[in-house]
Each structure stands twice: as C-alpha cells, then as structure tokens.
Scaffold this motif. Structure first.
Motif, PDB file in Angstrom:
ATOM      1  N   ARG A 129      21.591 -21.561 -16.648  1.00 59.35           N
ATOM      2  CA  ARG A 129      20.289 -21.609 -16.935  1.00 59.35           C
ATOM      3  C   ARG A 129      19.409 -22.618 -16.256  1.00 59.35           C
ATOM      4  NH1 ARG A 129      18.120 -21.152 -22.350  1.00 59.35           N
ATOM      5  NH2 ARG A 129      20.139 -21.351 -23.345  1.00 59.35           N
ATOM      6  N   ALA A 130      19.957 -23.584 -15.884  1.00 57.38           N
ATOM      7  CA  ALA A 130      19.279 -24.759 -15.218  1.00 57.38           C
ATOM      8  C   ALA A 130      18.955 -24.241 -13.535  1.00 57.38           C
ATOM      9  CB  ALA A 130      20.225 -26.042 -15.026  1.00 57.38           C
ATOM     10  N   ASP A 176      24.495 -12.339 -10.524  1.00 60.73           N
ATOM     11  CA  ASP A 176      24.010 -11.751 -11.627  1.00 60.73           C
ATOM     12  C   ASP A 176      24.033 -12.884 -12.998  1.00 60.73           C
ATOM     13  OD1 ASP A 176      24.059  -9.192 -10.476  1.00 60.73           O
ATOM     14  OD2 ASP A 176      25.911  -8.518 -11.373  1.00 60.73           O
ATOM     15  N   THR A 177      23.136 -13.979 -12.621  1.00 60.39           N
ATOM     16  CA  THR A 177      23.174 -14.954 -13.314  1.00 60.39           C
ATOM     17  C   THR A 177      23.053 -15.136 -14.778  1.00 60.39           C
ATOM     18  OG1 THR A 177      22.050 -16.213 -11.562  1.00 60.39           O
ATOM     19  CG2 THR A 177      21.954 -17.338 -13.806  1.00 60.39           C
ATOM     20  N   ARG A 220      35.338 -12.201 -16.316  1.00 66.11           N
ATOM     21  CA  ARG A 220      34.078 -11.142 -16.180  1.00 66.11           C
ATOM     22  C   ARG A 220      33.144 -12.110 -15.839  1.00 66.11           C
ATOM     23  NH1 ARG A 220      33.190  -9.009 -20.507  1.00 66.11           N
ATOM     24  NH2 ARG A 220      34.827  -6.936 -20.452  1.00 66.11           N
ATOM     25  N   ALA A 221      32.607 -12.942 -16.451  1.00 63.60           N
ATOM     26  CA  ALA A 221      31.561 -13.828 -16.272  1.00 63.60           C
ATOM     27  C   ALA A 221      31.517 -14.604 -14.985  1.00 63.60           C
ATOM     28  CB  ALA A 221      31.055 -14.790 -17.528  1.00 63.60           C
ATOM     29  N   HIS A 222      32.667 -14.833 -14.696  1.00 63.95           N
ATOM     30  CA  HIS A 222      32.763 -15.605 -13.248  1.00 63.95           C
ATOM     31  C   HIS A 222      32.724 -14.714 -12.110  1.00 63.95           C
ATOM     32  CE1 HIS A 222      34.321 -18.179 -10.060  1.00 63.95           C
ATOM     33  NE2 HIS A 222      35.358 -17.410  -9.845  1.00 63.95           N
ATOM     34  N   PHE A 223      33.003 -13.581 -12.155  1.00 65.54           N
ATOM     35  CA  PHE A 223      32.781 -12.602 -11.009  1.00 65.54           C
ATOM     36  C   PHE A 223      31.461 -12.320 -11.185  1.00 65.54           C
ATOM     37  CE2 PHE A 223      37.350 -10.325 -11.959  1.00 65.54           C
ATOM     38  CZ  PHE A 223      37.788 -11.428 -11.056  1.00 65.54           C
ATOM     39  N   ARG A 224      30.705 -11.887 -12.133  1.00 55.90           N
ATOM     40  CA  ARG A 224      29.111 -11.689 -12.218  1.00 55.90           C
ATOM     41  C   ARG A 224      28.492 -13.196 -11.638  1.00 55.90           C
ATOM     42  NH1 ARG A 224      27.686  -6.665 -12.527  1.00 55.90           N
ATOM     43  NH2 ARG A 224      28.925  -5.599 -14.246  1.00 55.90           N
ATOM     44  N   GLU A 225      28.926 -14.160 -11.819  1.00 59.77           N
ATOM     45  CA  GLU A 225      28.320 -15.586 -11.244  1.00 59.77           C
ATOM     46  C   GLU A 225      28.390 -15.344  -9.868  1.00 59.77           C
ATOM     47  OE1 GLU A 225      28.481 -20.367 -11.470  1.00 59.77           O
ATOM     48  OE2 GLU A 225      29.933 -19.130 -12.672  1.00 59.77           O
ATOM     49  N   ARG A 231      25.893 -15.891 -17.663  1.00 68.53           N
ATOM     50  CA  ARG A 231      25.508 -16.837 -18.531  1.00 68.53           C
ATOM     51  C   ARG A 231      25.990 -16.496 -20.028  1.00 68.53           C
ATOM     52  NH1 ARG A 231      21.738 -19.235 -21.895  1.00 68.53           N
ATOM     53  NH2 ARG A 231      20.566 -17.476 -22.100  1.00 68.53           N
ATOM     54  N   THR A 232      25.473 -15.150 -20.210  1.00 66.71           N
ATOM     55  CA  THR A 232      25.847 -14.479 -21.514  1.00 66.71           C
ATOM     56  C   THR A 232      27.262 -14.319 -21.788  1.00 66.71           C
ATOM     57  OG1 THR A 232      23.567 -13.115 -21.566  1.00 66.71           O
ATOM     58  CG2 THR A 232      25.260 -12.373 -22.986  1.00 66.71           C
TER      59      THR A 232
END
Length: 412
Positions: free
Chosen positions: A410-411, A378-379, A369-374, A383-384
């Motif tokens: 974050r960077a 949706d940074t 899910r985080a990969h899809f958001r990236e 990240r969360t």
C-alpha cells in the motif's frame, strides 16, 4: 525461568511414560488416557504454585492411578457383569508403586499401540497426536484440514476401539511394526511441524514440540536402523530445524527464507542431516520423506537464494509428485518453477490447484499466489491476496507478517 513453560515441557516428556505405566498395570486405553488427562490438568493447577515435584512422573502416576481406581469402582457399581475384570485391574493398580514403569521409555510402544490396524490411518495419527504428542483436538483438526467437531468424534471412536482391543501393552512384533510404521512416521512429522510452525497462538514456533519430534524419530531410527524413510524423516527435521535461529527477529516476527541470515543456520544440524540423507539415498528404497529431505539439503547447502540449485529442486518436486502427490508438494513445485522460469510459470502451476478443496481455505495457496503477483507488479491484487491469506491463518506471527507485506505494498 518461565514456570508455566517448564511445566509444559516436563509434562510433555513425562505423559507418554505415565500412560504406558498405567496400561502395563492392566488398565484399558480409554480409561487410562482420560485419567492421564485429568492428572495433567491437576499438574497445571498445582505445580506453578507448589513447584514441580522431584519425580514428576511418579506424581502423575499417583494422581492418574487414583482416577482409574475411582472409575473402576464406578464401573463396578454400575455393571456387575464386569466385576471380575475391574477387580483385577483395581488390585494391580493399587499394588503398583508410583515409580513403576518410569525408568523405561514407553513412548515408542505407545506410538505403535495407537497405530492399531483396526483404526483408519487418520484416526491412528489423530489418537497418537493426542496421547503422545499432547496436541489439542483443535490443533490436530487444523493439521488434517477438517473441523474440530469431526476430529473430536474421530478421536472418541478411536479411543473406544483401543479400549475394546485385547492386545497387551508391548512393542509389536517386527512384522506388526512394519505395518504400522507409516502412520507412526506421519504422527512424528505432524508433531514436528506443529512445533516448527505453530498453527495458532502468538509464537511462531514451539521448541519443545520440535525437540520432542526429533527425539522420537531418533528412537525410531535406533529401533529400525534399516528403514530409509525413518532416516529420511530425521534428516528432514534436522535440516529444517537448522534454520531456527534465523527465522525470527528480536521481537519474534517472522523472517522468510529468502531474507534469512544463513550464517545463523546450524551447520551441525545441516552436516548431520546431509550425511543421513546421503547415506539413505545411496542404500535404501526411495520414499517421500527422503525426497523432502533431499530438497531441504539443497536449500541448506546454498549460501544464498540466488545460489540455490532451483533446477534440482524442481526435479525433486517432480519426483515427489510422482511417488506421493499432495497439495503442499505441488505448492513447492510451483515456487521452484517460478524461481527457475519466472512468476508467470509459477501461476500456471497454481492454476492446476484451484479445484483442490483441501487448499481453498489454506493460507499458503493465497500467500504463494500473492507473492507471484507481487513479482509481476500486480500490486493491488498481491495486497488483496496477502490480506486474504492473513485472514485464513490462526498463527499470530504469520498473520502479522502477511499484513505487514500487504501494508508495504500500500505504501509503495
């Protein structure tokens, strides 16, 4: 040479034969398995200092045989009604030479013994992982997505069931093997997976488990050459393991599939795996291991992520979902949908899995899910998600990789 690593390797290869040798001489499963575990602990203590014996299996049988004899003597003192059975077992064990049974590979016989129909499928797999695969109770519990305490109780009950069984230590008949084959295949799949992606500890993979899983499936294929799923499982292991050299950097950190140098993939493993699955699909009934091997073959034959036939992979996942639905296959289907139709399509697929309790605490759902958001930009949400996934895995290599991904966002 790393002495501790060599001790683990030798023990993993020898233990099934040692247990088989004791069982063949008349011991019951529970007593013999406990004795073998004690012999292993003794080896872990003695061998690193004194060196590995010239005949490790004979050494282990000698130590384990003494433990069995001690236990039988205790049983005799406590329960005279069992005296005759204990005396027979004691006589056979004392008469046995340490090397008896070591020339014969008892691993497959032991595998099928552990998959007794009197046990539930989960207990069959758990007991075999413990007795043959050498996995800890904690590792087995993580493989089944259940608590360590519950798994410990399940293994104890399974050992008691086997102990009360009257069957001899022998390879089951052809009909019996067919009934137990699915559990045996699942055991070997879990052993391989634990080696390819260790569920805990600092190392990403445990090569000795990978090799053992492949070795045992080769034995299974040789024993049952007309079983398509055994061939499919061997093909799947070879195709997945072909990526091993490209999976980590010099410091041991993880390299995801998309970033791997495919020139490092083992073309020999790929060739054998593709040949096996092609032959199996052409002549034998279709099963889930064959479908997974076909998916792995599509990845293996693509020279890059962009060149991958994602349409074919998505279709294969749909077939897999139809014949053997499971949450991990659904995650793979979501990834294929995202690669083919965009990350929003992948998120739509993931939404269907939100209520699956088996995935709530699994880091892979959060990672995907985080990969899809990236990909959608949706940074902060991504990240969360990566940090949440890192908190849910006990693999230090995966944890570090996920935290690094979060830190890069974050960077940016």
């Amino acid at each position: 040479m790393d002495v501790d690593h060599e001790v683990v390797r030798v023990l993993r290869h020898a233990v099934p034969n040692v247990l088989g040798a004791l069982l063949r001489r008349g011991g019951d499963f529970g007593t013999c398995e406990d004795a073998v575990q004690e012999a292993m602990l003794a080896a872990y203590t003695v061998w690193p200092e004194q060196g590995i014996p010239q005949d490790p299996a004979a050494w282990l049988i000698t130590v384990a045989r003494r433990r069995v004899i001690d236990q039988l003597r205790t049983d005799l003192a406590r329960a005279r009604r069992e005296a005759r059975q204990a005396e027979l077992s004691l006589r056979d064990l004392e008469a046995a030479r340490p090397a008896v049974g070591c020339d014969e590979d008892d691993t497959l016989t032991l595998l099928f013994l552990c998959c007794d129909p009197a046990l539930t499928p989960t207990s069959q797999v758990a007991l075999t992982l413990r007795a043959v695969g050498g996995l800890t109770t904690a590792q087995i519990a993580r493989a089944f997505l259940m608590s360590e305490a519950s798994m410990a109780q399940r293994i104890t009950r399974a050992k008691l069931t086997i102990r009360q069984s009257t069957q001899s230590f022998r390879m089951p008949s052809e009909a019996e093997r067919a009934d137990r084959l699915g559990a045996v295949q699942h055991v070997l799949y879990l052993v391989f997976n634990e080696g390819y992606l260790a569920s805990s500890g600092p190392d990403l993979q445990r090569d000795e488990l990978v090799r053992e899983g492949i070795r045992l499936v080769r034995l299974l294929v040789a024993q049952m050459p007309h079983d398509g799923e055994s061939k499919g499982l061997l093909a799947l292991m070879l195709l997945v393991d072909s990526r091993r050299a490209a999976r980590t950097r010099a410091d041991g950190s993880l390299i995801p599939l998309a970033d791997q140098d495919r020139d490092l993939w083992d073309r020999g493993c790929i060739g054998e795996g593709v040949s096996l699955i092609s032959d199996s699909l052409a002549r034998l009934p279709l099963g889930p291991y064959q479908v997974q091997a076909a998916i792995a073959a599509v990845h293996a034959e693509a020279r890059s992520v962009a060149a991958t036939d994602w349409k074919q992979i998505l279709a294969l996942y749909e077939v897999l979902d139809a014949i053997a639905p499971n949450p991990m296959a659904s995650l793979g289907q979501a990834v294929a949908a995202a690669m083919l139709n965009g990350p929003a399509a992948g998120l739509t697929k993931l939404a269907m899995l939100e209520g699956d309790k088996r995935l709530v605490s699994n880091h892979r759902l959060h990672t995907v899910r985080a990969h899809f958001r990236e990909l959608l930009g949706d940074t902060e949400i991504a990240r969360t998600g990566y940090l949440a996934a890192a908190a849910l895995t006990d693999s230090e290599a995966e944890k570090t990789h996920l935290r690094d991904r979060a830190e890069r966002l974050r960077a940016n």
